[in-house]
Design a protein around this motif. Structure first.
Motif, PDB file in Angstrom:
ATOM      1  N   MET A   1       0.838  -1.182   0.000  1.00  7.62           N
ATOM      2  CA  MET A   1       0.000   0.000   0.000  1.00  7.62           C
ATOM      3  C   MET A   1       0.883   1.246   0.000  1.00  7.62           C
ATOM      4  O   MET A   1       1.988   1.224   0.506  1.00  7.62           O
ATOM      5  N   GLY A   2       0.363   2.325  -0.509  1.00  5.32           N
ATOM      6  CA  GLY A   2       1.119   3.562  -0.549  1.00  5.32           C
ATOM      7  C   GLY A   2       0.258   4.749  -0.180  1.00  5.32           C
ATOM      8  O   GLY A   2      -0.970   4.692  -0.273  1.00  5.32           O
ATOM      9  N   ILE A   3       0.908   5.809   0.252  1.00  3.87           N
ATOM     10  CA  ILE A   3       0.212   7.054   0.592  1.00  3.87           C
ATOM     11  C   ILE A   3       0.896   8.183  -0.149  1.00  3.87           C
ATOM     12  O   ILE A   3       2.125   8.262  -0.182  1.00  3.87           O
ATOM     13  N   TRP A   4       0.114   9.042  -0.756  1.00  3.51           N
ATOM     14  CA  TRP A   4       0.616  10.228  -1.428  1.00  3.51           C
ATOM     15  C   TRP A   4      -0.042  11.441  -0.802  1.00  3.51           C
ATOM     16  O   TRP A   4      -1.202  11.397  -0.411  1.00  3.51           O
ATOM     17  N   ARG A   5       0.714  12.531  -0.710  1.00  5.43           N
ATOM     18  CA  ARG A   5       0.185  13.755  -0.114  1.00  5.43           C
ATOM     19  C   ARG A   5       0.212  14.872  -1.136  1.00  5.43           C
ATOM     20  O   ARG A   5       1.092  14.944  -1.983  1.00  5.43           O
ATOM     21  N   GLY A   6      -0.767  15.766  -1.009  1.00  6.98           N
ATOM     22  CA  GLY A   6      -0.851  16.920  -1.884  1.00  6.98           C
ATOM     23  C   GLY A   6      -1.106  18.174  -1.077  1.00  6.98           C
ATOM     24  O   GLY A   6      -1.185  18.137   0.157  1.00  6.98           O
ATOM     25  N   PRO A   7      -1.255  19.276  -1.764  1.00  7.44           N
ATOM     26  CA  PRO A   7      -1.502  20.539  -1.074  1.00  7.44           C
ATOM     27  C   PRO A   7      -2.859  20.536  -0.373  1.00  7.44           C
ATOM     28  O   PRO A   7      -3.731  19.728  -0.689  1.00  7.44           O
ATOM     29  N   GLN A   8      -2.990  21.442   0.567  1.00  3.64           N
ATOM     30  CA  GLN A   8      -4.252  21.644   1.300  1.00  3.64           C
ATOM     31  C   GLN A   8      -4.688  20.406   2.070  1.00  3.64           C
ATOM     32  O   GLN A   8      -5.871  20.140   2.253  1.00  3.64           O
ATOM     33  N   VAL A  12      -3.921  10.603  -0.465  1.00  7.61           N
ATOM     34  CA  VAL A  12      -4.478   9.526  -1.275  1.00  7.61           C
ATOM     35  C   VAL A  12      -3.775   8.252  -0.830  1.00  7.61           C
ATOM     36  O   VAL A  12      -2.554   8.173  -0.846  1.00  7.61           O
ATOM     37  N   GLU A  13      -4.570   7.267  -0.432  1.00  2.30           N
ATOM     38  CA  GLU A  13      -4.010   6.024   0.099  1.00  2.30           C
ATOM     39  C   GLU A  13      -4.587   4.835  -0.659  1.00  2.30           C
ATOM     40  O   GLU A  13      -5.800   4.730  -0.834  1.00  2.30           O
ATOM     41  N   PRO A  21      -9.416  -3.649  -4.255  1.00  3.02           N
ATOM     42  CA  PRO A  21      -8.534  -2.487  -4.128  1.00  3.02           C
ATOM     43  C   PRO A  21      -9.231  -1.192  -4.533  1.00  3.02           C
ATOM     44  O   PRO A  21     -10.060  -1.180  -5.447  1.00  3.02           O
ATOM     45  N   CYS A  22      -8.899  -0.120  -3.829  1.00  2.00           N
ATOM     46  CA  CYS A  22      -9.428   1.193  -4.177  1.00  2.00           C
ATOM     47  C   CYS A  22      -8.486   2.266  -3.634  1.00  2.00           C
ATOM     48  O   CYS A  22      -7.507   1.961  -2.960  1.00  2.00           O
ATOM     49  N   LEU A  23      -8.783   3.493  -3.947  1.00  2.00           N
ATOM     50  CA  LEU A  23      -7.981   4.626  -3.504  1.00  2.00           C
ATOM     51  C   LEU A  23      -8.834   5.484  -2.575  1.00  2.00           C
ATOM     52  O   LEU A  23      -9.924   5.935  -2.950  1.00  2.00           O
ATOM     53  N   LEU A  24      -8.360   5.677  -1.374  1.00  2.00           N
ATOM     54  CA  LEU A  24      -9.051   6.468  -0.360  1.00  2.00           C
ATOM     55  C   LEU A  24      -8.502   7.885  -0.417  1.00  2.00           C
ATOM     56  O   LEU A  24      -7.299   8.096  -0.261  1.00  2.00           O
ATOM     57  N   VAL A  25      -9.373   8.852  -0.658  1.00  2.00           N
ATOM     58  CA  VAL A  25      -8.964  10.255  -0.715  1.00  2.00           C
ATOM     59  C   VAL A  25      -9.509  10.949   0.527  1.00  2.00           C
ATOM     60  O   VAL A  25     -10.716  10.921   0.790  1.00  2.00           O
ATOM     61  N   THR A  26      -8.598  11.534   1.307  1.00  2.00           N
ATOM     62  CA  THR A  26      -8.982  12.260   2.516  1.00  2.00           C
ATOM     63  C   THR A  26      -8.316  13.628   2.522  1.00  2.00           C
ATOM     64  O   THR A  26      -7.410  13.897   1.738  1.00  2.00           O
ATOM     65  N   ARG A  27      -8.777  14.464   3.438  1.00  2.00           N
ATOM     66  CA  ARG A  27      -8.187  15.795   3.618  1.00  2.00           C
ATOM     67  C   ARG A  27      -7.968  15.992   5.108  1.00  2.00           C
ATOM     68  O   ARG A  27      -8.828  15.665   5.920  1.00  2.00           O
TER      69      ARG A  27
END
Length: 57
Positions: A1-8, A12-13, A21-27
């Motif tokens: 599994m991987g985690i990516w970070r973006g601005p604000q 995305v995990e 499998p899916c991609l979890l988008v959180t803020r």
């Protein structure tokens, strides 16, 4: 599994849910993670965030 970070505070995990499998988008808001969406493809993630701004955590 991987985690990516973006601005604000966007994160995305890659996860495995009951449907596969899916991609979890959180803020991150005030120290808490708030659900934005469950995405089945990177294309769906791209509709929510600028993929070019994501970096590995």
């Amino acid at each position: 599994m991987g985690i990516w970070r973006g601005p604000q505070g966007i994160e995305v995990e890659a996860i495995v849910a009951s449907g596969g499998p899916c991609l979890l988008v959180t803020r991150r808001v005030g120290g808490r993670r708030v659900l934005v969406a469950y995405c089945m493809s990177i294309r769906e993630v791209g509709e929510l965030v600028d993929l070019a701004e994501l970096v590995p955590a």
